[in-house]
Design a protein around this motif. Sequence first.
Motif, PDB file in Angstrom:
ATOM      1  N   LEU A 165       0.721  -1.026   0.008  1.00  0.00           N
ATOM      2  CA  LEU A 165      -0.185  -0.003  -0.047  1.00  0.00           C
ATOM      3  C   LEU A 165       0.889   1.530   0.042  1.00  0.00           C
ATOM      4  N   GLY A 166       2.151   1.176   0.659  1.00  0.00           N
ATOM      5  CA  GLY A 166       2.971   2.252   0.422  1.00  0.00           C
ATOM      6  C   GLY A 166       3.836   2.331  -0.787  1.00  0.00           C
ATOM      7  N   TRP A 167       4.258   1.155  -1.094  1.00  0.00           N
ATOM      8  CA  TRP A 167       5.089   1.120  -2.547  1.00  0.00           C
ATOM      9  C   TRP A 167       4.967  -0.255  -3.146  1.00  0.00           C
ATOM     10  N   ASN A 168       4.849  -0.306  -4.639  1.00  0.00           N
ATOM     11  CA  ASN A 168       4.475  -1.496  -5.232  1.00  0.00           C
ATOM     12  C   ASN A 168       5.739  -2.280  -4.905  1.00  0.00           C
ATOM     13  N   ILE A 169       6.921  -1.625  -4.795  1.00  0.00           N
ATOM     14  CA  ILE A 169       8.247  -2.275  -4.746  1.00  0.00           C
ATOM     15  C   ILE A 169       8.830  -1.665  -3.466  1.00  0.00           C
ATOM     16  N   PRO A 170       9.544  -2.603  -2.552  1.00  0.00           N
ATOM     17  CA  PRO A 170      10.194  -1.874  -1.397  1.00  0.00           C
ATOM     18  C   PRO A 170      11.431  -1.222  -1.937  1.00  0.00           C
ATOM     19  N   THR A 204      16.206  16.048  -7.462  1.00  0.00           N
ATOM     20  CA  THR A 204      15.957  15.263  -6.200  1.00  0.00           C
ATOM     21  C   THR A 204      14.911  14.061  -6.564  1.00  0.00           C
ATOM     22  N   ALA A 205      13.810  14.361  -7.375  1.00  0.00           N
ATOM     23  CA  ALA A 205      12.769  13.131  -7.509  1.00  0.00           C
ATOM     24  C   ALA A 205      13.228  12.333  -8.583  1.00  0.00           C
ATOM     25  N   GLU A 206      13.745  12.706  -9.480  1.00  0.00           N
ATOM     26  CA  GLU A 206      14.077  12.068 -10.832  1.00  0.00           C
ATOM     27  C   GLU A 206      15.463  11.198 -10.841  1.00  0.00           C
ATOM     28  N   CYS A 207      16.366  11.913 -10.152  1.00  0.00           N
ATOM     29  CA  CYS A 207      17.674  11.342 -10.004  1.00  0.00           C
ATOM     30  C   CYS A 207      17.932  10.961  -8.583  1.00  0.00           C
ATOM     31  N   ASP A 218       4.947   3.986  -8.690  1.00  0.00           N
ATOM     32  CA  ASP A 218       5.746   4.511  -7.540  1.00  0.00           C
ATOM     33  C   ASP A 218       6.443   5.725  -7.815  1.00  0.00           C
ATOM     34  N   ARG A 219       6.986   5.848  -9.171  1.00  0.00           N
ATOM     35  CA  ARG A 219       7.528   6.946  -9.688  1.00  0.00           C
ATOM     36  C   ARG A 219       6.709   8.199  -9.992  1.00  0.00           C
ATOM     37  N   ARG A 220       5.449   7.967 -10.209  1.00  0.00           N
ATOM     38  CA  ARG A 220       4.208   8.863 -10.478  1.00  0.00           C
ATOM     39  C   ARG A 220       4.131   9.696  -8.980  1.00  0.00           C
ATOM     40  N   LEU A 221       3.982   8.593  -7.874  1.00  0.00           N
ATOM     41  CA  LEU A 221       3.732   9.115  -6.605  1.00  0.00           C
ATOM     42  C   LEU A 221       4.799   9.844  -6.143  1.00  0.00           C
ATOM     43  N   LEU A 222       6.047   9.492  -6.198  1.00  0.00           N
ATOM     44  CA  LEU A 222       7.259  10.225  -5.878  1.00  0.00           C
ATOM     45  C   LEU A 222       7.441  11.538  -6.573  1.00  0.00           C
ATOM     46  N   ILE A 223       7.126  11.610  -7.916  1.00  0.00           N
ATOM     47  CA  ILE A 223       7.078  13.135  -8.313  1.00  0.00           C
ATOM     48  C   ILE A 223       6.026  13.785  -7.668  1.00  0.00           C
ATOM     49  N   THR A 224       4.940  13.153  -7.755  1.00  0.00           N
ATOM     50  CA  THR A 224       3.749  13.948  -7.361  1.00  0.00           C
ATOM     51  C   THR A 224       3.946  14.700  -5.711  1.00  0.00           C
TER      52      THR A 224
END
Length: 266
Positions: A165-170, A204-207, A218-224
């Motif tokens: 529920l937090g991350w699809n992959i830890p 920060t978010a991409e690199c 997960d990447r979409r969540l991180l960038i949002t």
Amino acid sequence: VFVLSPGVDPMNALIRFAESKKVAIESVSLGQGQGPHAERLVSTGTTKGMWVVLQNCHLYVSWMPTLERIVEGFESSDPHAAFRLWLTSYPSPAFPVLVLQNGVKMTNEPPKGLRANMLASYLTDPISDADFFAQCPKREPFTKLLFSLCFFHAWLQERRKYGPLGWNIPYEFNESDLRISVRQLNLFLTEYEGVPYMALKYCTAECNYGGRVTDDKDRRLLITAMDMVYNDKALEENYKLSSSGTYFIPHDKLDAVEDTIGFIRS
């Protein structure tokens, strides 16, 4: 022997400890083909009295018998009194029992909870360095965005406890991700006339953090989440970091590290 856990990287603290003791330190990350280099480092260390760090022993299982032989030979070789061998490894059945029995075991669990995570961030290098904290010419943007970044780092860490529920992959986000992001924040605010939000978000978010993320959701969540952390509104008074308003950026508690730490603890 540092027993590693997700989200913890003891290397930076070890380097600072060596500097405080005025001791030379060399390290190598173990992996295929690094065995001879590691042996040379240990041999040099035992002769010259420097500290040697062999990182990620769990990744080089086939070399563990050699490590056991090297440690066993310390008794007869009489190494330099100042020599220290530091090992880092995740728990592994292949790790030599002899080394565990003859070494001091240490572990540093990542802090639990947003408050503990943020406290740990402000108590570690480079944020804890008063000179670094005070050197950015854009004081208000730096201190507010720094607080926001530390909250972002703590939030990422805490999502892991919710499993899929937090991350699809830890992912193993750790202190090194925060450290480079903090230094980039300081650098960009110093070099640019305004606040380069797009550059900060990308680095920060991409690199820094995004380099570990492989799942597209997960990447979409991180960038949002990054969009909510680095934006113009973050410089406003008491900007809310959560919809509930429980977490916000204080406008009068960021002038010094001690003040910010006191606010987090309260």
